[in-house]
Design a protein around this motif. Structure first.
Motif, mmCIF file in Angstrom:
data_model
loop_
_atom_site.group_PDB
_atom_site.id
_atom_site.type_symbol
_atom_site.label_atom_id
_atom_site.label_comp_id
_atom_site.label_asym_id
_atom_site.label_seq_id
_atom_site.Cartn_x
_atom_site.Cartn_y
_atom_site.Cartn_z
ATOM 1 N N VAL A 162 0.838 -1.202 0.000
ATOM 2 C CA VAL A 162 0.000 0.000 0.000
ATOM 3 C C VAL A 162 0.871 1.250 0.000
ATOM 4 N N THR A 163 1.958 1.225 0.766
ATOM 5 C CA THR A 163 2.837 2.393 0.893
ATOM 6 C C THR A 163 3.521 2.737 -0.425
ATOM 7 N N SER A 169 -4.834 1.845 -3.497
ATOM 8 C CA SER A 169 -4.840 0.506 -4.079
ATOM 9 C C SER A 169 -6.104 -0.224 -3.674
ATOM 10 N N THR A 170 -6.593 -1.093 -4.546
ATOM 11 C CA THR A 170 -7.683 -1.984 -4.183
ATOM 12 C C THR A 170 -7.108 -3.253 -3.568
ATOM 13 N N ALA A 171 -7.967 -4.056 -2.956
ATOM 14 C CA ALA A 171 -7.521 -5.321 -2.387
ATOM 15 C C ALA A 171 -6.942 -6.228 -3.467
ATOM 16 N N ALA A 172 -7.541 -6.202 -4.665
ATOM 17 C CA ALA A 172 -7.040 -7.033 -5.756
ATOM 18 C C ALA A 172 -5.638 -6.602 -6.173
ATOM 19 N N HIS A 212 -13.563 -0.848 -2.623
ATOM 20 C CA HIS A 212 -12.810 -0.188 -1.558
ATOM 21 C C HIS A 212 -11.389 0.050 -2.040
ATOM 22 N N GLU A 213 -10.863 1.217 -1.715
ATOM 23 C CA GLU A 213 -9.471 1.521 -2.019
ATOM 24 C C GLU A 213 -8.767 1.913 -0.733
ATOM 25 N N TYR A 214 -7.494 1.607 -0.674
ATOM 26 C CA TYR A 214 -6.721 1.763 0.563
ATOM 27 C C TYR A 214 -5.489 2.606 0.308
ATOM 28 N N ARG A 215 -5.195 3.459 1.266
ATOM 29 C CA ARG A 215 -3.983 4.263 1.214
ATOM 30 C C ARG A 215 -3.439 4.414 2.623
#
Length: 219
Positions: A162-163, A169-172, A212-215
């Motif tokens: 993620v970093t 980023s998505t989980a995929a 969902h997206e992650y940062r």
């Protein structure tokens, strides 16, 4: 898991029961049902109301509260003035997830409830669990231990994935970067969101359901 967790309090002291009801209702994500004052009433209420969590006293007028645990199939905390070792051992043998000795503070119960909510969220999956996921879920039930242990190699790899991405980023995408299934990546990402290291939002595409997206959360 989006609905409120419904909590049934079993205590024959009306004032104590109402106090604990107020404690529960003050914790986001939880809703207290109307308390009941005995073991038989608890069994009937569990059958009819299907609570998520039971908060049961040991000293009830008709039953020992620890016998209530043996008669229901529901998660439970014991909240009691019973401070002897045998009561604690029996409560654990019969499945109690927590044991709080009265009197306790509002924050003490709130901390336990928040840990229980994290435990439930981490296990809100149809995927097969690995040992790391099991250990992380169980750690949520112990105050102060959820983030006390060092990160595993897999947790570090997910956070680094993620970093490395300037945006989100998505989980995929994380799964592809680390080399794991999407379901496994989702579990680790959910854990990082819970501890506050990663932020989550919705990504809307041109068509289809949002993802969902992650940062990495900004300090």
């Amino acid at each position: 898991m989006t609905a409120e967790l419904r909590v049934l309090i079993v205590d024959d002291d009306f004032h104590v029961a109402q106090l604990h009801k107020a404690y529960v209702d003050a914790v986001p994500g939880f809703a207290a049902l109307e308390p009941v004052g005995g073991g038989e009433a608890a069994l009937r209420a569990v059958q009819s109301l299907r609570p998520d969590l039971l908060l049961v006293d040991v000293y009830l007028p008709d039953w020992n509260g620890l016998d209530v645990l043996r008669g229901v199939d529901v998660d439970a905390f014991v909240l009691s003035a019973a401070a002897d070792a045998e009561s604690l051992r029996k409560a654990v043998r019969r499945g109690a997830l927590a044991y709080l000795i009265k009197p306790f503070t509002q924050e003490m119960l709130a901390e336990r409830l928040r840990g229980y909510a994290r435990y439930r969220r981490l296990l809100d999956t149809d995927a097969v669990l690995d040992q790391e996921a099991v250990s992380r879920a169980l750690r949520q039930l112990s105050p102060g231990n959820a983030g006390a242990k060092p990160r595993t190699v897999t947790e570090k790899a997910v956070l680094e994935a993620v970093t490395r991405v300037p945006g989100a980023s998505t989980a995929a995408e994380v799964a592809a970067a680390v080399g794991m299934s999407r379901a496994t990546a989702q579990r680790y990402l959910s854990s990082l969101v819970e501890e506050g290291s990663v932020a989550v939002a919705l990504r809307y595409g041109a068509a289809g359901r949002p993802e969902h997206e992650y940062r990495v959360r900004a300090e």
